[in-house]
Design a protein around this motif. Structure first.
Motif, PDB file in Angstrom:
ATOM      1  N   PRO A 298      44.355  41.535  30.701  1.00 39.72           N
ATOM      2  CA  PRO A 298      45.060  42.107  31.521  1.00 39.72           C
ATOM      3  C   PRO A 298      45.939  42.847  32.242  1.00 39.72           C
ATOM      4  O   PRO A 298      45.839  42.573  33.752  1.00 39.72           O
ATOM      5  CB  PRO A 298      46.347  40.285  31.380  1.00 39.72           C
ATOM      6  CG  PRO A 298      45.813  41.249  30.337  1.00 39.72           C
ATOM      7  CD  PRO A 298      45.099  41.188  29.067  1.00 39.72           C
TER       8      PRO A 298
ATOM      9  N   ASP B 240      38.339  38.593  31.504  1.00 41.38           N
ATOM     10  CA  ASP B 240      36.960  38.340  30.430  1.00 41.38           C
ATOM     11  C   ASP B 240      36.357  38.624  32.495  1.00 41.38           C
ATOM     12  O   ASP B 240      35.854  38.115  32.858  1.00 41.38           O
ATOM     13  CB  ASP B 240      37.014  37.152  30.370  1.00 41.38           C
ATOM     14  CG  ASP B 240      35.735  36.555  29.554  1.00 41.38           C
ATOM     15  OD1 ASP B 240      35.523  36.777  28.256  1.00 41.38           O
ATOM     16  OD2 ASP B 240      34.750  36.632  30.041  1.00 41.38           O
TER      17      ASP B 240
ATOM     18  N   VAL C 190      35.049  34.892  33.428  1.00 35.40           N
ATOM     19  CA  VAL C 190      36.252  34.204  34.486  1.00 35.40           C
ATOM     20  C   VAL C 190      36.206  34.461  35.874  1.00 35.40           C
ATOM     21  O   VAL C 190      37.012  36.000  35.661  1.00 35.40           O
ATOM     22  CB  VAL C 190      37.603  34.089  33.214  1.00 35.40           C
ATOM     23  CG1 VAL C 190      37.969  32.827  34.042  1.00 35.40           C
ATOM     24  CG2 VAL C 190      36.732  33.555  31.539  1.00 35.40           C
TER      25      VAL C 190
ATOM     26  N   THR D 269      41.488  37.002  28.809  1.00 34.89           N
ATOM     27  CA  THR D 269      40.978  36.551  30.503  1.00 34.89           C
ATOM     28  C   THR D 269      42.778  36.444  30.358  1.00 34.89           C
ATOM     29  O   THR D 269      44.102  35.790  29.982  1.00 34.89           O
ATOM     30  CB  THR D 269      40.482  35.304  30.637  1.00 34.89           C
ATOM     31  OG1 THR D 269      41.068  35.110  32.378  1.00 34.89           O
ATOM     32  CG2 THR D 269      41.260  34.520  30.036  1.00 34.89           C
ATOM     33  N   SER D 270      43.189  37.297  32.141  1.00 35.52           N
ATOM     34  CA  SER D 270      44.546  36.864  32.828  1.00 35.52           C
ATOM     35  C   SER D 270      44.787  35.716  32.388  1.00 35.52           C
ATOM     36  O   SER D 270      46.006  34.957  32.765  1.00 35.52           O
ATOM     37  CB  SER D 270      44.408  37.543  33.453  1.00 35.52           C
ATOM     38  OG  SER D 270      43.735  36.807  34.982  1.00 35.52           O
TER      39      SER D 270
ATOM     40  N   MET E  25      42.516  33.948  41.761  1.00 37.39           N
ATOM     41  CA  MET E  25      43.568  34.009  43.189  1.00 37.39           C
ATOM     42  C   MET E  25      43.278  33.887  44.339  1.00 37.39           C
ATOM     43  O   MET E  25      43.056  32.987  45.814  1.00 37.39           O
ATOM     44  CB  MET E  25      41.616  34.346  43.269  1.00 37.39           C
ATOM     45  CG  MET E  25      40.570  35.923  42.466  1.00 37.39           C
ATOM     46  SD  MET E  25      38.911  36.199  42.758  1.00 37.39           S
ATOM     47  CE  MET E  25      38.170  34.745  41.667  1.00 37.39           C
TER      48      MET E  25
ATOM     49  N   GLY F  94      51.407  40.582  36.094  1.00 32.95           N
ATOM     50  CA  GLY F  94      51.130  40.313  34.734  1.00 32.95           C
ATOM     51  C   GLY F  94      50.444  41.416  33.537  1.00 32.95           C
ATOM     52  O   GLY F  94      49.865  41.566  34.499  1.00 32.95           O
TER      53      GLY F  94
ATOM     54  N   ALA G 220      48.637  37.400  41.061  1.00 29.46           N
ATOM     55  CA  ALA G 220      49.003  36.571  41.010  1.00 29.46           C
ATOM     56  C   ALA G 220      48.562  35.711  39.935  1.00 29.46           C
ATOM     57  O   ALA G 220      47.218  35.351  40.115  1.00 29.46           O
ATOM     58  CB  ALA G 220      50.366  35.854  41.563  1.00 29.46           C
TER      59      ALA G 220
HETATM   60  N1  SAH Z   1      37.841  38.296  35.351  1.00 30.03           N
HETATM   61  C1  SAH Z   1      39.533  38.000  34.986  1.00 30.03           C
HETATM   62  C2  SAH Z   1      39.795  36.996  36.480  1.00 30.03           C
HETATM   63  C3  SAH Z   1      39.529  37.938  37.901  1.00 30.03           C
HETATM   64  S1  SAH Z   1      39.523  36.844  39.403  1.00 30.03           S
HETATM   65  C4  SAH Z   1      40.054  37.406  33.782  1.00 30.03           C
HETATM   66  O1  SAH Z   1      39.680  37.394  33.701  1.00 30.03           O
HETATM   67  O2  SAH Z   1      41.626  37.482  34.522  1.00 30.03           O
HETATM   68  C5  SAH Z   1      40.966  37.815  39.805  1.00 30.03           C
HETATM   69  C6  SAH Z   1      42.353  37.233  39.301  1.00 30.03           C
HETATM   70  O3  SAH Z   1      42.873  37.592  38.717  1.00 30.03           O
HETATM   71  C7  SAH Z   1      43.420  37.880  40.514  1.00 30.03           C
HETATM   72  O4  SAH Z   1      44.014  37.739  42.047  1.00 30.03           O
HETATM   73  C8  SAH Z   1      44.867  37.259  39.574  1.00 30.03           C
HETATM   74  O5  SAH Z   1      44.456  35.649  40.006  1.00 30.03           O
HETATM   75  C9  SAH Z   1      44.075  37.482  38.076  1.00 30.03           C
HETATM   76  N2  SAH Z   1      44.754  38.516  37.661  1.00 30.03           N
HETATM   77  C10 SAH Z   1      43.937  39.476  36.674  1.00 30.03           C
HETATM   78  N3  SAH Z   1      44.651  39.817  36.186  1.00 30.03           N
HETATM   79  C11 SAH Z   1      46.224  39.840  36.727  1.00 30.03           C
HETATM   80  C12 SAH Z   1      47.455  40.072  36.200  1.00 30.03           C
HETATM   81  N4  SAH Z   1      47.883  41.082  35.211  1.00 30.03           N
HETATM   82  N5  SAH Z   1      48.660  39.289  37.062  1.00 30.03           N
HETATM   83  C13 SAH Z   1      48.017  38.353  37.897  1.00 30.03           C
HETATM   84  N6  SAH Z   1      47.047  38.268  38.108  1.00 30.03           N
HETATM   85  C14 SAH Z   1      46.028  38.882  37.268  1.00 30.03           C
END
Ligand code: SAH
Length: 420
Positions: free
Chosen positions: A184, A262, A265, A290-291, A344, A373, A401
């Motif tokens: 993340p 990831d 995702v 994954t976040s 997103m 995050g 977020a």
């Molecule tokens: N593949 C990534 C997600 C990609 S889509 C995963 O598995 O985490 C991008 C979205 O992920 C962002 O718009 C947000 O909603 C979320 N995201 C990714 N990293 C984040 C973080 N550090 N803090 C908050 N939201 C995050």
């Protein structure tokens, strides 16, 4: 009981011979561990990983060793000399010095090397502080100071991992593409496999959300392609990325496609897999944290909780409910009682909240918005479905977020929701 990796007894004469450090090929060979306590528990997994036929002899064993009973033979009684018949290597790790001495003596008679856990100098072998990096194994026998050995081992392994020490052979450098999920954001939350993959790269193709600090560690020879700087619009950018990774791999490079979270995702990772397959370019995947789960977790919010949420649903909010291209059955989501994790979704959050309430979810349902995050700027906005739209504006929330909808938010922050 103490678990010396090696003798810590400073009475060892300084002119004593150095131990001879060897790599034992234990696959299919009998190793006997006498004792079933914490020392045994720490040694046994390494023997199993080496493919040894492990026999643990002890009247009692820890639950962890008992849990391994399918992979080793457990002899639940006191030690008998004959237990060592056919053994190639022995560890005496009971808490009774007399028993350990008997084990060492029985091993000595059989010309079998034996580690003695309570008195390393009493044995005929010492356990080095061992570590692994790629295909390389590091063993350290320090100057009779086991803690220093372990610390040095850690330093060497970390330096290899971070690329400060170069062990060219430690990495798989076959040309091709590796899709790597970086977690993340915080570098500590990238996996060991992700770091290995980065250390093996000739080319790194990185996204905006990929943990940037890890890119600082790349060697000067590594070509860094920043996807955020690739020209052209959104979908064309993906095509351009596919071209870049395929081109470089075909030129014999090892390409790491590095993303946040990831890659599978909402990461368009499988489009890249398909592009590689089509081009006959080898492609492998290193999953990331994954976040969707890690960001709520770091904000102290569980996505499930016993008796509260029996499911969690991860949804991309990049299209609003009712959009002709939307694949989400928002009415069905609104009828579910568990946790909804929205990615997103900042822009469409008002429309999503409305669809959920219209579909039956209570307007008082707790909502947490976790912004940035795991990063230094991380903050959490607590609200409800009814107030989500207004609070996003009031708190000036901008991406990235994660929006968590459900009672788990109140479980984590009872005071805020008047449940404490
Ligand atoms: N593949 C990534 C997600 C990609 S889509 C995963 O598995 O985490 C991008 C979205 O992920 C962002 O718009 C947000 O909603 C979320 N995201 C990714 N990293 C984040 C973080 N550090 N803090 C908050 N939201 C995050």
């Amino acid at each position: 009981m103490p678990d010396p990796l090696e003798p810590s007894d400073s009475s060892l004469p300084t002119d004593a011979h150095r131990p001879y450090l060897a790599g034992l090929v234990l696959a299919g060979r009998k190793v006997v561990v006498v004792g079933g306590g914490h020392v045994a528990q720490r040694r046994v997994p390494a023997f199993l990983a080496a493919g040894a036929r492990v026999s643990v002899v002890s009247p009692e064993v820890t639950p962890a060793i008992e849990g391994l009973s399918g992979e080793l033979s457990l002899v639940l009684r006191g030690f008998e000399d004959a237990d060592l018949d056919g053994a190639w290597y022995v560890v005496a790790a009971t808490d009774d010095p007399e028993v350990n001495a008997r084990v060492v003596a029985a091993a000595e008679r059989r010309h079998t090397f034996c580690v003695r856990a309570d008195d390393a100098l009493g044995g005929t072998a010492w356990t080095p502080a061992a570590g692994h990096h790629g295909s390389v194994t590091i063993g350290v026998l320090g100057n009779r100071e086991p803690h220093k050995s372990a610390a040095l081992r850690d330093e060497i392994v970390t330096a290899l991992r971070d690329g400060h020490l170069h062990a060219v052979d430690a990495h798989d450098r076959t040309p091709g593409v590796v899709l790597v999920g970086g977690g993340p954001g915080e570098p500590e939350l990238a996996t060991v496999a992700a770091r290995h993959a980065l250390a093996s790269a000739d080319v790194v193709v990185a996204d905006r959300l990929a943990p940037r600090e890890l890119l600082d560690e790349l060697g000067p020879h590594v070509e860094l392609v920043d996807v955020a700087k690739l020209p052209r619009g959104r979908s064309a950018t993906q095509e351009r990325i596919n071209e870049v990774i395929v081109e470089r791999a075909r030129a014999g490079k090892r390409v790491v496609r590095f993303k946040g979270g990831d890659n599978f995702v909402f990461g368009r990772g499988y489009e890249e897999v398909l592009a590689c397959l089509e081009a006959d370019v080898p492609v492998t995947v290193v999953p990331g944290l994954t976040s969707a789960i890690a960001v709520p977790a770091r904000a102290g919010i569980p996505v499930t909780h016993r008796g509260v949420a029996h499911e969690f649903t991860v949804i991309s909010g990049h299209l609003p409910p009712g959009h002709p291209e939307s694949l989400v059955a928002w009415d069905a989501v609104a009828r579910m009682r568990g946790t909804v994790v929205l990615l997103m979704a900042v822009e469409n959050a008002p429309a999503i909240a409305e669809a959920l309430v219209t579909g039956g979810r209570s307007a008082t349902t707790p909502v947490a918005v976790v912004v940035d995050g795991t990063m230094p700027t991380e903050r959490t906005v607590l609200t409800t479905l009814a107030d989500l739209a207004a609070d996003l504006v009031a708190h000036e929330v901008s991406p990235p977020a994660i929006i968590v909808v459900g009672e788990v938010v109140a479980v984590a922050r009872p005071a805020h929701y008047g449940r404490g």
